[in-house]
Scaffold this active site. Sequence first.
Site, short mmCIF file in Angstrom:
data_model
loop_
_atom_site.label_atom_id
_atom_site.label_comp_id
_atom_site.label_asym_id
_atom_site.label_seq_id
_atom_site.Cartn_x
_atom_site.Cartn_y
_atom_site.Cartn_z
CB CYS A 154 -12.16 -7.50 15.53
SG CYS A 154 -12.97 -7.69 14.95
CE LYS B 89 -25.05 -3.87 2.89
NZ LYS B 89 -25.73 -2.42 3.31
CE LYS C 254 -29.73 -14.62 6.80
NZ LYS C 254 -28.90 -13.76 8.09
CG HIS D 243 -35.09 -8.78 3.91
ND1 HIS D 243 -34.15 -8.09 2.82
CD2 HIS D 243 -34.34 -8.60 4.89
CE1 HIS D 243 -32.90 -7.92 3.80
NE2 HIS D 243 -33.49 -8.43 4.31
CB CYS E 277 -17.75 -5.49 15.21
SG CYS E 277 -16.88 -6.33 14.70
CG HIS F 81 -32.24 -9.37 0.66
ND1 HIS F 81 -32.55 -11.56 1.37
CD2 HIS F 81 -30.77 -9.45 1.32
CE1 HIS F 81 -31.17 -11.17 1.44
NE2 HIS F 81 -31.12 -10.11 2.47
CG HIS G 46 -13.18 -6.10 11.71
ND1 HIS G 46 -14.04 -5.87 12.35
CD2 HIS G 46 -13.87 -4.84 9.99
CE1 HIS G 46 -15.08 -6.12 11.45
NE2 HIS G 46 -14.74 -4.91 10.36
CB CYS H 83 -14.02 -4.61 17.17
SG CYS H 83 -14.08 -4.23 15.51
N1 MSP Z 1 -33.91 -5.88 12.36
C1 MSP Z 1 -33.77 -7.55 12.93
C2 MSP Z 1 -35.60 -7.66 13.32
C3 MSP Z 1 -36.13 -7.00 14.64
S1 MSP Z 1 -37.47 -8.10 14.84
C4 MSP Z 1 -37.78 -6.83 16.54
C5 MSP Z 1 -33.11 -7.80 11.57
N2 MSP Z 1 -33.63 -7.40 10.36
S2 MSP Z 1 -33.42 -8.19 9.39
O1 MSP Z 1 -33.25 -7.29 8.29
O2 MSP Z 1 -31.42 -8.36 9.11
O3 MSP Z 1 -33.68 -9.16 8.65
C6 MSP Z 1 -33.88 -10.17 9.18
C7 MSP Z 1 -34.83 -11.54 8.82
O4 MSP Z 1 -34.79 -11.27 7.28
C8 MSP Z 1 -34.89 -12.79 9.34
O5 MSP Z 1 -34.98 -12.99 10.28
C9 MSP Z 1 -35.72 -13.15 7.75
O6 MSP Z 1 -36.97 -13.31 8.93
C10 MSP Z 1 -35.43 -12.65 6.94
N3 MSP Z 1 -34.04 -13.24 6.00
C11 MSP Z 1 -33.07 -12.23 5.71
N4 MSP Z 1 -31.82 -13.35 4.84
C12 MSP Z 1 -32.15 -14.39 4.75
C13 MSP Z 1 -32.11 -15.45 4.28
N5 MSP Z 1 -31.48 -15.73 3.61
N6 MSP Z 1 -33.33 -16.52 4.32
C14 MSP Z 1 -34.19 -16.14 5.09
N7 MSP Z 1 -34.59 -15.45 5.56
C15 MSP Z 1 -33.68 -14.25 5.65
O7 MSP Z 1 -32.61 -9.12 11.86
#
Ligand code: MSP
Length: 694
Positions: free
Chosen positions: A152, A313, A310, A23, A131, A20, A155, A128
């Site tokens: 929890c 998902k 934020k 990322h 979780c 999304h 939940h 939990c």
């Molecule tokens: N897999 C772990 C990271 C491991 S790194 C060794 C993880 N993955 S994640 O898919 O949840 O991606 C997290 C990253 O996506 C965040 O750190 C950020 O860089 C980005 N973002 C996810 N949602 C975001 C927002 N709403 N806004 C900005 N960046 C965000 O955590």
Amino acid sequence: MPNRTYFITTPIYYVNDLPHIGHMFTTTVCDALARYHRLLGEDVRFLTGTDEHGQNIERAAKREGITPLELADRVVGRYRELREKLDFSYDDFVRTTEERHTRGVREIIRRFDAAGDLYAAVHEGWYCSPCETFYTEKELAGGPGSGPDRRCPVHGTAVEWKSEENVFFRLSRYQQPLLDWYESRPQPVYPASRLNEVRSFVAGGLRDISVSRANLEWGIPFPGRPGQTVYVWLDALTNYVSALGLGSDRPEDVELYRRFWAAGDVRLHMMGKDILRFHAVYWPAFLMSAGLPLPTAVWAHGWWQRDGRKVSKSAGNVVRPDELVERFGGDSLRYFLLREMAFGQDASFSDEAVIDRYNNDLANDLGNTVSRVVTLSRSAFGGRTPYQSCGDNPLIEVAGRAAADYRAAMDDLAFQRALESLWRLLADTNQYLVAHEPWKLIKTEGPSPRLARVLWNGLEATRIVAIGLLPIMPRAAVKVLHAIGAPVPQRLDAMAWGGTPVGAELPPPAPIFPRIDKEAYVAEAKQGESGPPAARKVEPELSSVSLGAFKALAIEDDATVLAAPGPSAPPAATSVATGGFEVPGEPNLISIDTFKQVRLRIGTVRAAEPVPKSKRLLKLTVDLGDETRTVVAGIALAYRPEDLAGKQVVVVANLEPATLMGVESQGMVLAASGDGAPVLLHPGEAVPAGTEVR
Ligand code: MSP
């Protein structure tokens, strides 16, 4: 002298979610930096990838009836598509299911062992299952000592006391070395406010952490500890060096690792603030234990939010990039993300803001300036750039300042400021043109030296803007350079005044950023998301991340060993959706009476037709037995109007009317709307039109 090396990484993304905007943002930031540093002549390596192990992934795959690897392959496919669409220029994409990664993880664990930093102990706490998380007494709903009522905090369900033997890492040993590292210069953690948070978290005391899990199948078996699997964060963080070849003795891997890590000049990890603790506490401690160099910088940016929460998902407010790219182009989306957010802080995403930036900044300021100078030059100088360049005019100084400000801002990762300085130059260029009125000179003087000077200056200032845009909007910047007859440079030094060639051919101008009708776009975007605007619901913010994040994060996974509860420990109701895991959100229960307020009825579609000027909307005439309604539905991409007549649908019959693209919608039809095309709901057997759904 070998060039300065610059190694930049994104977090590796979980594969239980499709990419999304959040990322995509981190990757865009890293891509802009990688491109900028390549233009500075540095030896750049840009790494991204996917985090494919762990229970959450295993569970997500099970839900879909596929293997975790099949799920990962599918999501990796989406990341690869995004690479094309957004022009990401990463040099490597690492997957934690690759053999080279496992090798790196084994190597780092071997080094921990050699340093005497691993021991076996019992990990216990209130657990939990949904979780898969341990909680401390304090964090449980109902608070400490709440007897059989321990629940929890996420939940609200009963927790059980669980105890299992795990491998522990002596994190406590690294408290002082970490505190010393935070004091080192240049500053290792950015922005400064986050460094302070990390420092006080560590100063508050560090306890050892468990780096293995028992009874977890989907992961890397812990070397030498049968029945234990490597903890997902140790697994994931190691990607930064496994992808460079740590643990391999192939000469090319040894060299890669040496060049970008062991002897590298810049080792920069970029991420969202949600996962800073893992990168600024665990990871450096792991590296210290392994005797490996630390990153030179860890940068935590803010979050994209929507409706005050934020984008994620679990909040149910994701913005998928695909449609935005289709509508605006990948470059425009990159521009929006880097221009709209003050880097380091949170920013708000909205369709209105995207279209305003597109129409005002790109179509108007940039697009119009280009087409103005090109059109005038073409008509006055036989389809070519003017014959005379100019070394004496006020734009030179302005452009020099803009280029210097731009570079200083890019060096500070202040993308917004960098773009503002380019836009100031555009504004000054337009002012210059207005002051010299080349459109009048063309009539009064024809291709005079004066007209040549004015237009050449206009082209030249635009060229400087376009070069500054190369890292931000790589394709569009090249299009602008082609449009104004300028070469595409390999180095940023080309921002110096004087690069527009004399007498170069100017192709007939084609709009680079055609304007988009705002009203139509916003109405359509809203309909496409979740029904008519009136039906959209905004949930209140449940948690915020600042120092609270560190406390909240502590309860996420390693509660028993890591939590350092302090005055700002989270309230029992804090949503625990951090630490990068997608923990299911707060249960948002409604009473049966609330549900009954929604009047659902079966309708029979009598007619369907497209809504003019809309790609997504269909206007349905729906028979409800005692009345006929007009309902506008965002299903045009999934259904042909001629296939709908006679179909039965479920109608929300007491929804406030809403006008969409000029058509009043008197209700809404229900459709299953996941990531793919919407699928209309209908009764399993035909029933009379108007039948109530209860
Ligand atoms: N897999 C772990 C990271 C491991 S790194 C060794 C993880 N993955 S994640 O898919 O949840 O991606 C997290 C990253 O996506 C965040 O750190 C950020 O860089 C980005 N973002 C996810 N949602 C975001 C927002 N709403 N806004 C900005 N960046 C965000 O955590």
